[in-house]
Scaffold this motif. Structure first.
Motif, PDB file in Angstrom:
ATOM      1  N   VAL B 197       1.191  -1.468  -0.355  1.00 17.22           N
ATOM      2  CA  VAL B 197      -0.142   0.014   0.443  1.00 17.22           C
ATOM      3  C   VAL B 197       0.920   1.059  -0.097  1.00 17.22           C
ATOM      4  CG1 VAL B 197      -1.397   1.592   1.198  1.00 17.22           C
ATOM      5  CG2 VAL B 197      -1.810  -1.206   0.741  1.00 17.22           C
ATOM      6  N   GLU B 198       1.787   0.986   0.929  1.00 10.05           N
ATOM      7  CA  GLU B 198       3.342   2.699   0.904  1.00 10.05           C
ATOM      8  C   GLU B 198       3.908   2.837  -0.833  1.00 10.05           C
ATOM      9  OE1 GLU B 198       5.650   2.076   3.871  1.00 10.05           O
ATOM     10  OE2 GLU B 198       3.916   1.381   5.270  1.00 10.05           O
ATOM     11  N   ARG B 199       3.447   1.246  -1.304  1.00  8.79           N
ATOM     12  CA  ARG B 199       4.256   1.348  -2.415  1.00  8.79           C
ATOM     13  C   ARG B 199       3.466   2.344  -3.890  1.00  8.79           C
ATOM     14  NH1 ARG B 199       5.543  -2.463  -7.081  1.00  8.79           N
ATOM     15  NH2 ARG B 199       3.740  -3.765  -6.382  1.00  8.79           N
ATOM     16  N   ILE B 200       2.498   1.960  -3.670  1.00  7.48           N
ATOM     17  CA  ILE B 200       0.788   2.922  -4.191  1.00  7.48           C
ATOM     18  C   ILE B 200       0.589   4.228  -4.254  1.00  7.48           C
ATOM     19  CG2 ILE B 200      -1.698   2.256  -4.678  1.00  7.48           C
ATOM     20  CD1 ILE B 200      -1.302  -0.265  -3.939  1.00  7.48           C
ATOM     21  N   ARG B 201       0.953   3.774  -2.502  1.00  4.71           N
ATOM     22  CA  ARG B 201       0.543   5.399  -2.702  1.00  4.71           C
ATOM     23  C   ARG B 201       1.926   6.453  -3.024  1.00  4.71           C
ATOM     24  NH1 ARG B 201      -2.207   4.377   3.338  1.00  4.71           N
ATOM     25  NH2 ARG B 201      -3.810   4.714   2.582  1.00  4.71           N
ATOM     26  N   ALA B 202       2.996   5.975  -3.919  1.00  6.27           N
ATOM     27  CA  ALA B 202       4.235   6.814  -3.172  1.00  6.27           C
ATOM     28  C   ALA B 202       3.491   7.266  -5.434  1.00  6.27           C
ATOM     29  CB  ALA B 202       5.355   6.311  -3.667  1.00  6.27           C
ATOM     30  N   HIS B 203       2.300   6.665  -5.333  1.00  8.56           N
ATOM     31  CA  HIS B 203       1.715   6.897  -7.443  1.00  8.56           C
ATOM     32  C   HIS B 203       0.497   7.618  -7.157  1.00  8.56           C
ATOM     33  CE1 HIS B 203       5.410   5.055  -8.467  1.00  8.56           C
ATOM     34  NE2 HIS B 203       5.553   4.898  -7.468  1.00  8.56           N
ATOM     35  N   THR B 204      -0.827   7.485  -6.176  1.00  8.42           N
ATOM     36  CA  THR B 204      -1.080   8.181  -6.291  1.00  8.42           C
ATOM     37  C   THR B 204      -2.079   9.120  -5.092  1.00  8.42           C
ATOM     38  OG1 THR B 204      -3.802   7.356  -7.191  1.00  8.42           O
ATOM     39  CG2 THR B 204      -2.301   5.438  -5.120  1.00  8.42           C
ATOM     40  N   THR B 205      -3.110   9.744  -5.333  1.00 11.32           N
ATOM     41  CA  THR B 205      -3.486  10.402  -4.318  1.00 11.32           C
ATOM     42  C   THR B 205      -4.619   9.164  -3.747  1.00 11.32           C
ATOM     43  OG1 THR B 205      -4.433  12.675  -5.225  1.00 11.32           O
ATOM     44  CG2 THR B 205      -2.112  12.743  -4.006  1.00 11.32           C
ATOM     45  N   LEU B 206      -5.360   8.315  -4.851  1.00 12.56           N
ATOM     46  CA  LEU B 206      -6.460   7.905  -4.481  1.00 12.56           C
ATOM     47  C   LEU B 206      -6.502   7.094  -3.267  1.00 12.56           C
ATOM     48  CD1 LEU B 206      -7.055   6.737  -8.615  1.00 12.56           C
ATOM     49  CD2 LEU B 206      -8.171   8.879  -6.826  1.00 12.56           C
ATOM     50  N   PRO B 207      -8.099   6.404  -2.940  1.00 11.33           N
ATOM     51  CA  PRO B 207      -7.926   6.269  -1.763  1.00 11.33           C
ATOM     52  C   PRO B 207      -7.374   4.369  -2.488  1.00 11.33           C
ATOM     53  CG  PRO B 207      -9.464   7.391  -1.926  1.00 11.33           C
ATOM     54  CD  PRO B 207      -8.910   7.266  -3.130  1.00 11.33           C
ATOM     55  N   VAL B 208      -6.791   4.025  -1.142  1.00 19.10           N
ATOM     56  CA  VAL B 208      -6.450   2.625  -1.814  1.00 19.10           C
ATOM     57  C   VAL B 208      -6.731   1.506  -0.994  1.00 19.10           C
ATOM     58  CG1 VAL B 208      -4.675   0.299  -2.045  1.00 19.10           C
ATOM     59  CG2 VAL B 208      -4.125   2.840  -2.157  1.00 19.10           C
ATOM     60  N   ALA B 209      -8.463   0.795  -0.893  1.00 17.38           N
ATOM     61  CA  ALA B 209      -8.715  -0.637  -0.563  1.00 17.38           C
ATOM     62  C   ALA B 209      -8.098  -1.511  -0.546  1.00 17.38           C
ATOM     63  CB  ALA B 209     -10.175  -0.803  -0.958  1.00 17.38           C
ATOM     64  N   VAL B 210      -8.063  -2.957   0.209  1.00 16.76           N
ATOM     65  CA  VAL B 210      -7.454  -4.585  -0.264  1.00 16.76           C
ATOM     66  C   VAL B 210      -8.804  -4.949  -0.467  1.00 16.76           C
ATOM     67  CG1 VAL B 210      -5.874  -5.222   0.990  1.00 16.76           C
ATOM     68  CG2 VAL B 210      -5.024  -3.430   1.152  1.00 16.76           C
ATOM     69  N   GLY B 211      -8.948  -5.895  -1.010  1.00 23.03           N
ATOM     70  CA  GLY B 211      -9.390  -7.255  -0.801  1.00 23.03           C
ATOM     71  C   GLY B 211      -8.437  -8.606  -1.101  1.00 23.03           C
ATOM     72  N   PHE B 212      -9.204  -9.947  -1.311  1.00 25.21           N
ATOM     73  CA  PHE B 212      -8.370 -11.226  -1.372  1.00 25.21           C
ATOM     74  C   PHE B 212      -8.400 -10.881  -0.331  1.00 25.21           C
ATOM     75  CE2 PHE B 212      -8.345 -12.523  -6.169  1.00 25.21           C
ATOM     76  CZ  PHE B 212      -8.570 -10.792  -6.710  1.00 25.21           C
ATOM     77  N   GLY B 213      -8.502 -12.433   0.747  1.00 23.36           N
ATOM     78  CA  GLY B 213      -8.434 -12.791   1.876  1.00 23.36           C
ATOM     79  C   GLY B 213      -8.623 -12.415   2.768  1.00 23.36           C
ATOM     80  N   ILE B 214      -9.957 -11.194   2.866  1.00 20.46           N
ATOM     81  CA  ILE B 214     -10.521 -10.978   4.196  1.00 20.46           C
ATOM     82  C   ILE B 214     -11.220 -11.664   4.273  1.00 20.46           C
ATOM     83  CG2 ILE B 214     -10.891  -8.824   4.973  1.00 20.46           C
ATOM     84  CD1 ILE B 214      -9.262  -7.835   3.155  1.00 20.46           C
ATOM     85  N   LYS B 215     -12.067 -12.315   5.572  1.00 17.76           N
ATOM     86  CA  LYS B 215     -13.161 -13.243   6.268  1.00 17.76           C
ATOM     87  C   LYS B 215     -13.731 -13.075   7.444  1.00 17.76           C
ATOM     88  CE  LYS B 215     -10.408 -17.778   4.019  1.00 17.76           C
ATOM     89  NZ  LYS B 215      -9.252 -16.611   3.213  1.00 17.76           N
ATOM     90  N   ASP B 216     -13.162 -11.758   8.018  1.00 22.03           N
ATOM     91  CA  ASP B 216     -13.925 -11.618   9.396  1.00 22.03           C
ATOM     92  C   ASP B 216     -13.110 -10.606  10.065  1.00 22.03           C
ATOM     93  OD1 ASP B 216     -11.188 -12.079  10.046  1.00 22.03           O
ATOM     94  OD2 ASP B 216     -11.704 -14.170  10.734  1.00 22.03           O
ATOM     95  N   ALA B 217     -14.259  -9.988  10.769  1.00 23.75           N
ATOM     96  CA  ALA B 217     -13.509  -8.984  11.621  1.00 23.75           C
ATOM     97  C   ALA B 217     -12.341  -8.896  12.096  1.00 23.75           C
ATOM     98  CB  ALA B 217     -14.360  -8.667  13.658  1.00 23.75           C
ATOM     99  N   ASP B 218     -11.372  -9.690  12.522  1.00 20.93           N
ATOM    100  CA  ASP B 218      -9.561  -9.767  12.490  1.00 20.93           C
ATOM    101  C   ASP B 218      -9.090  -9.138  11.653  1.00 20.93           C
ATOM    102  OD1 ASP B 218     -10.536 -10.324  15.271  1.00 20.93           O
ATOM    103  OD2 ASP B 218      -9.882 -12.272  15.405  1.00 20.93           O
ATOM    104  N   SER B 219      -9.139 -10.414  10.248  1.00 23.59           N
ATOM    105  CA  SER B 219      -8.348  -9.404   9.454  1.00 23.59           C
ATOM    106  C   SER B 219      -8.872  -8.644   8.161  1.00 23.59           C
ATOM    107  CB  SER B 219      -8.851 -10.727   8.097  1.00 23.59           C
ATOM    108  OG  SER B 219     -10.034 -10.897   8.039  1.00 23.59           O
ATOM    109  N   ALA B 220     -10.008  -8.236   9.090  1.00 27.65           N
ATOM    110  CA  ALA B 220     -10.891  -7.327   7.987  1.00 27.65           C
ATOM    111  C   ALA B 220      -9.887  -5.826   9.139  1.00 27.65           C
ATOM    112  CB  ALA B 220     -11.920  -6.963   8.322  1.00 27.65           C
ATOM    113  N   GLU B 221     -10.069  -5.994  10.550  1.00 29.60           N
ATOM    114  CA  GLU B 221      -9.235  -5.341  11.299  1.00 29.60           C
ATOM    115  C   GLU B 221      -7.683  -5.070  10.555  1.00 29.60           C
ATOM    116  OE1 GLU B 221      -9.533  -5.942  15.750  1.00 29.60           O
ATOM    117  OE2 GLU B 221      -8.135  -4.071  15.615  1.00 29.60           O
ATOM    118  N   ALA B 222      -6.913  -6.231  10.976  1.00 27.44           N
ATOM    119  CA  ALA B 222      -5.523  -5.902   9.981  1.00 27.44           C
ATOM    120  C   ALA B 222      -5.480  -4.900   8.783  1.00 27.44           C
ATOM    121  CB  ALA B 222      -5.361  -7.289  10.055  1.00 27.44           C
TER     122      ALA B 222
END
Lengths: 406, 273
Positions: B197-222
């Motif tokens: 995410v840091e690598r991406i932010r060096a190239h854009t000011t757009l928000p970054v959402a992350v998907g694939f592998g998020i299953k529950d409250a803990d993984s979502a929090e992380a």
């Protein structure tokens, strides 16, 4: 339209974006884009590398058994009563089909990239067998994806692959045929892209596959052109090849494209008849769209969903076609026609009985059309048919259709 | 400002992270999806991602593939998806909604016709899995004409030189695919996600959402700790399918999906600053 094309243009496609006119391209998920770029860079370097070409040529000669003969089918020609028909005997290659030309080439690329695992999709099983064969020789792990329906109708090839050490993974999604095997192979590749080389079996898929598979298969047309000149003193008047994805057809056609006097016919699977809708003939009755990484003619419905195809031959049972064929259709250089299941089966029996050569059911589609074409031509004219594969693998299918229990 | 940009800005002002929920339109029926969308919003979804069913969903794992098959069996096609969005917009004019799918149905409708119909129905953005920036010019021209965002994927395998190319074509937000693989696969490496995410932010000011592998409250929090948004798809599709497979009613399935979203929302909100 053909007159607008400069003969040199045939050598200049695809362009840097992998396009053949409006067709081709790289329509894949972002995860694969760098792997495709890496493959393209390596291929462009090796394609001009004398040592790589020497390795490929040596394998073609001593492992595959090339050049394959250009055989004049005299009895069949006589009975047809028209043009002289020549068969380019790709069925005599090691593993029994043209597929091995490409798998040897791609396996060399995999070796240069240091990949330890190869995957492949297969329909009739010929490409799966050719992939498993070269993987055995190079000591690579090999996984072959095959639609469950095809696993059933090509049981002999499934066992051949297992004997060669490959794991055959039956695909149960969608129509359980070649297109679904390709979906599953793509899913595997996207997951294991770091250590896996995907050996695509036809001139479809994302750039650079349609280009590099074509280049490896062009050995067919280069040989046939030289053999025709050496054996008959002239070029053929027409070329005929079956088209599923289209790799044996492009391999035969491409080296002849600048020869304006040579007519070309790509024969698709007409299934129960193009008019019934139950066929696998996208160039004859399809509409351009995007599937499996490229833009090309597809069998699709009015909502852009890919529709189920039908063909007696598993290897032609595919809703798309290589993008270069789509381009060659649009510019009018190649004529695309269809042969039905029944016509192909009749041609299968006929060639077996008249020439003692048992063709694959895929190939039999080309033979069925070639017979009609030859009858309209004269004995001073010549046709080359690509005898792309042998028919041993289809014996059970033919017996079942003929109501014979083995 | 687009609905998507507005939503990310509003969340940022509250120190919160976005929850993006994915379901397949028409899975298992159009009626269930119509109700499910409102339930997702009521339980804390900030942005809705609606899968457009396709016969050959090449980037999906088994869970979402089955969702596509069920949706196609229920008769759902791209036109029906747009109709679902139109219905949704009758009562919800605020929640951003994007379509995620494959090129061919959109290409068949025609990019211009799609852009007109989608924007009129109330779709805010399009994410086409198999259209990378190299192939996007024609579709992007039409989306821009009607003011729709184009959401792009960035993968762990995306090399640095491609980031400006993608950032230059993207709008709304960037969707970072946290795994090499298909949807619903594998385990999440949060340290790696942070670096990416840091690598991406060096190239854009757009928000970054992350998907694939998020299953529950803990993984979502992380993930919410290191990104601007969290995308949940397969877990949700699976939850609905599981409840229906047990012979329960569609109301029960929708309620169960709502409960999962609430749980994940709570996980994300533990990161509120």
């Amino acid at each position: 339209m053909t007159s607008e094309i400069n003969p040199e243009q045939y050598a200049s496609v695809p362009d840097a974006q992998g396009r053949f006119g409006d067709y081709g391209g790289k329509f894949v998920a972002e995860t694969l884009m760098s792997a495709l770029a890496e493959l393209e860079a390596l291929y462009r370097r090796l394609a001009d590398d004398a040592e790589f070409q020497r390795e490929f040529d040596e394998d073609m000669a001593h492992y595959v058994g090339r050049p394959s003969p250009l055989y004049e089918a005299r009895r069949w020609s006589d009975q047809t009563g028209g043009a002289r028909i020549f068969l380019k005997r790709e069925d005599l290659n090691h593993t029994g089909a043209h597929k091995v030309n490409n798998t040897v080439g791609q396996a060399l690329l995999a070796k240069h990239m240091g990949k330890k695992r190869v995957i492949a999709e297969t329909g009739a099983g010929q490409h799966g067998v050719a992939s498993a064969t070269i993987a055995a020789r190079l000591g690579l792990e090999c996984h072959v994806f095959m639609g469950e329906e095809d696993v059933r109708r090509q049981a002999l090839n499934v066992y051949r692959m297992k004997l060669l050490g490959a794991e055959v993974i039956p695909v149960t999604s969608g129509s359980r045929t070649l297109k679904d095997a390709m979906n599953e192979a793509m899913r595997d590749w996207v997951t294991n892209v770091d250590d896996t080389f995907y050996i695509i079996g036809t001139v479809a898929g994302p750039h650079p596959y349609p280009m590099l598979v074509r280049d490896f298969q062009c050995v067919i047309g280069r040989e046939a052109r030289a053999q025709s000149l050496a054996q008959t003193g002239k070029l053929p008047d027409a070329l005929v090849a079956c088209v599923g994805g289209g790799s044996n057809a492009i391999g035969l056609f491409h080296p002849f494209l600048p020869d304006e006097s040579v007519a070309m016919y790509g024969v698709e699977a007409g299934g129960h008849g193009v008019e019934t809708g139950q066929h696998a003939a996208p160039l004859t009755a399809g509409i351009p769209g995007v599937l499996h990484g490229n833009r090309t003619y597809l069998m699709q419905d009015e909502d852009g969903q890919i529709i189920h195809t039908h063909s007696v031959s598993a290897g032609l049972d595919y809703p798309g076609v290589g993008p270069e064929h789509s381009w060659l259709k649009d510019i009018g250089r190649v004529n695309y026609v269809a042969a039905n299941d029944d016509e192909a089966l009749a041609a299968f029996h006929k060639l077996t009985r008249i020439e003692g050569i048992m063709p694959a059911l895929e190939t039999a589609h080309a033979l069925a059309y070639a017979e009609k074409l030859a009858a309209q031509m004269t004995p001073d004219q010549q046709i080359i048919v690509n005898l792309s594969g042998r028919g041993d693998k289809d014996i059970l299918t033919v017996a079942e259709i003929d109501g014979i229990e083995l | 400002m687009s609905r998507i940009a507005g939503r990310f800005q509003a969340l940022a002002e509250q120190g919160r992270k976005a929850l993006v929920t994915y379901v397949v339109a028409g899975d298992p029926t159009p009626e269930v999806t119509a109700e499910l969308l409102h339930t997702l919003v009521a339980n804390g979804a900030d942005i809705l991602e609606l899968g457009v069913p396709f016969s050959d969903p090449m980037s999906e794992g088994p869970t979402i593939q089955l969702g596509h098959e069920r949706a196609l069996d229920s008769g759902m096609r791209l036109r029906g998806v747009l109709e679902l969005v139109r219905q949704f917009r009758e009562t919800d004019k605020d929640t951003p909604l994007l379509l995620m799918g494959y090129a061919n149905p959109v290409e068949y409708m025609g990019y211009a016709a799609f852009a007109d119909a989608a924007s009129e129905a109330g779709v805010d953005a399009l994410l086409t899995v198999d259209v990378p920036p190299e192939e996007v010019d024609q579709v992007n021209a039409q989306l821009k004409r009607v003011g729709m965002d184009n959401i792009f994927l960035i993968a762990p395998t995306t090399p640095d030189p491609r980031l400006p190319l993608i950032a230059g074509q993207a709008s709304g937000f960037i969707y970072y695919v946290s795994l090499k693989g298909v949807t619903g696969a594998g385990h999440l490496d949060v340290d790696d996600v942070r670096r990416q995410v840091e690598r991406i932010r060096a190239h854009t000011t757009l928000p970054v959402a992350v998907g694939f592998g998020i299953k529950d409250a803990d993984s979502a929090e992380a993930v919410a700790k290191v990104a601007d948004g969290v995308v949940v798809g397969s877990a949700l599709v699976q939850r609905v399918a599981d409840v229906l497979a047990q012979g329960e009613s569609s109301e029960a399935a929708i309620t169960a999906a709502g409960a999962l979203v609430q749980e994940i929302r709570a996980g994300i909100d533990r990161t509120t600053s």
